[in-house]
Design an enzyme around this catalytic site. Structure first.
Site, short mmCIF file in Angstrom:
data_model
loop_
_atom_site.label_atom_id
_atom_site.label_comp_id
_atom_site.label_asym_id
_atom_site.label_seq_id
_atom_site.Cartn_x
_atom_site.Cartn_y
_atom_site.Cartn_z
N ASP A 165 -12.60 0.95 -4.91
CA ASP A 165 -12.05 0.30 -3.72
C ASP A 165 -13.16 0.14 -2.69
O ASP A 165 -14.06 0.98 -2.61
CB ASP A 165 -10.90 1.12 -3.13
CG ASP A 165 -10.13 0.34 -2.08
OD1 ASP A 165 -9.23 -0.44 -2.45
OD2 ASP A 165 -10.45 0.49 -0.88
N TYR A 198 -11.95 -3.06 8.83
CA TYR A 198 -11.03 -1.95 8.58
C TYR A 198 -11.42 -0.72 9.39
O TYR A 198 -10.55 -0.01 9.92
CB TYR A 198 -11.02 -1.60 7.09
CG TYR A 198 -10.30 -2.59 6.21
CD1 TYR A 198 -8.91 -2.52 6.05
CD2 TYR A 198 -10.98 -3.58 5.53
CE1 TYR A 198 -8.24 -3.41 5.23
CE2 TYR A 198 -10.32 -4.49 4.71
CZ TYR A 198 -8.94 -4.40 4.57
OH TYR A 198 -8.27 -5.29 3.77
N ARG A 225 -2.99 -3.18 -11.27
CA ARG A 225 -2.05 -4.02 -10.54
C ARG A 225 -0.97 -4.64 -11.43
O ARG A 225 0.18 -4.25 -11.35
CB ARG A 225 -2.80 -5.12 -9.77
CG ARG A 225 -3.65 -4.56 -8.63
CD ARG A 225 -4.52 -5.62 -8.02
NE ARG A 225 -3.76 -6.67 -7.34
CZ ARG A 225 -3.40 -6.62 -6.07
NH1 ARG A 225 -3.68 -5.59 -5.33
NH2 ARG A 225 -2.72 -7.62 -5.53
N ARG A 242 -1.25 5.21 -13.10
CA ARG A 242 -1.30 5.49 -11.64
C ARG A 242 -0.39 6.65 -11.25
O ARG A 242 -0.70 7.40 -10.31
CB ARG A 242 -0.91 4.21 -10.89
CG ARG A 242 -0.77 4.34 -9.39
CD ARG A 242 -2.10 4.55 -8.71
NE ARG A 242 -1.93 4.65 -7.28
CZ ARG A 242 -1.56 5.75 -6.62
NH1 ARG A 242 -1.29 6.86 -7.31
NH2 ARG A 242 -1.44 5.76 -5.32
N ARG A 293 -9.54 -8.26 -9.52
CA ARG A 293 -8.43 -7.30 -9.58
C ARG A 293 -7.77 -7.26 -10.95
O ARG A 293 -6.57 -6.98 -11.06
CB ARG A 293 -7.41 -7.57 -8.48
CG ARG A 293 -7.93 -7.28 -7.07
CD ARG A 293 -6.87 -7.53 -6.02
NE ARG A 293 -7.37 -7.21 -4.69
CZ ARG A 293 -6.79 -7.58 -3.55
NH1 ARG A 293 -5.67 -8.29 -3.60
NH2 ARG A 293 -7.30 -7.25 -2.39
#
Length: 352
Positions: free
Chosen positions: A82, A157, A36, A45, A32
């Site tokens: 992702d 998920y 972030r 973003r 990551r």
């Protein structure tokens, strides 16, 4: 078996390590690392309509991938994407709630998902374009990593519709074994195709993130983690792709030994709980290891962080190893803490 003798010195440090070479200091990158914690990422973003649109915008995703490479002397970039792009490409509704994370619509029938496997790769072409853009800009001695979620993690998920403690998905695995196996087979095929596309677009190493491998009995772990991972590697190799794999069965504990024995990946990523002996045993068996600094300790910083970095360097630096975290960088990790670890690792040299 190590292929280190066939690796040229100008080969990216990460690839040399994955070929089994013990280097004077380990390559370093962070899970990551793309986004972030960086202010430039947060500014970038804001320009995207939503997170999925961000991932599917090659210009923006390439910029996010390259931002940490400009800040720090890291040895590898990992593409900004992702793990839930595959369910979306297969036809399941996926979106991200601000401050809460991913949400997924009802699980489509397995037959409907299966019908979309071939088309799913084309729907992920933007990620291939991102990789091509990054590879064109990244220095040749710095590696580029592509990745996908492990089938079981992605399936959790898809079944539960969100991140959770995965009790519903594990119960589903017991109550509906044939349905789960069929879902995993769909994900194996779509993931293998996706990774082949990534490698052909510029990815030089491929990582499988099985983030939710914990809490599984040995027989279930073999069925829903080991078997799908081995099948993905086999399919990617059958397509002529030779890029090395890093497998990450996070939380698997002692079952990492079973994973390493059965899944033909070149690197085994270890999580924070990994013991020194586990890593040394895998190295002695000819596997490159990766990990396993606690991401919370990276955030906390201080003398404890320095001490743990030094400890990891001493315990695993005498064999093939990639310095990394046991999980991804926390969003509020101070940048000076990251810089300090990178400096400490890149300045270290193993004993002769």
């Amino acid at each position: 078996m190590s292929t280190a003798q066939n690796v040229l010195p100008q080969t990216p440090r990460l690839l040399r390590a994955l070929a089994g070479e013990t280097l004077e200091r380990p390559p370093i990158w962070f899970m990551r690392q793309a986004g972030r914690s960086l202010p430039e990422y947060r500014e970038l973003r804001t320009r995207a309509k939503d997170f999925i649109a961000f991932c599917h915008n090659p210009e923006m995703a390439a910029e996010a991938t390259l931002q940490p490479m400009r800040r720090f002397p890291l040895d590898a970039a990992i593409v900004f994407a992702d793990i839930l792009l595959i369910p979306r490409a297969l036809g399941q509704e996926v979106w991200f709630e601000a401050g809460e994370g991913p949400r997924l619509g009802a699980l489509p029938p397995i037959e409907a998902l299966s019908d979309q496997v071939e088309a799913s790769t084309g729907r992920l072409a933007d990620i291939g374009e991102t990789l091509s853009r990054v590879r064109a800009e990244l220095e040749p001695d710095r590696a580029l990593i592509g990745f996908a979620g492990g089938p079981w993690t992605v399936a959790t998920y898809m079944i539960e519709g969100r991140g959770s403690n995965r009790e519903t998905a594990r119960t589903f695995a017991y109550e509906n074994p044939e349905t789960l196996d069929a879902l995993l087979d769909v994900l194996v095929e779509s993931t293998a195709r996706y990774l082949v596309m990534q490698a052909r677009s510029g990815a030089q190493a491929l990582k499988l993130f099985e983030s939710w491998a914990e809490g599984l009995s040995e027989d279930v772990f073999e069925r829903i983690v080991v078997r799908p991972h081995a099948a993905i590697v086999e399919k990617v190799r059958a397509a002529g792709v030779e890029a090395p794999f890093i497998g990450f069965p996070r939380g698997a504990g002692a079952q990492v030994y079973n994973y390493a024995e059965a899944v033909p990946v070149e690197g085994i990523a270890l999580d924070t709980q990994a013991t020194a002996q586990l890593g040394r045993t895998l190295q002695a068996q000819g596997r490159t290891i990766q990990g396993a600094l606690d991401n919370l300790l990276l955030r906390a910083g201080g003398p404890a962080l320095d001490a743990r970095v030094d400890q990891l360097l001493e315990q695993w630096g005498q064999g093939p190893w990639i310095f990394n975290l046991g999980h991804g960088i926390m969003p509020d990790t101070p940048i000076p803490h990251i810089a300090r670890v990178v400096e400490r690792v890149t300045g270290w040299r193993r004993s002769a």
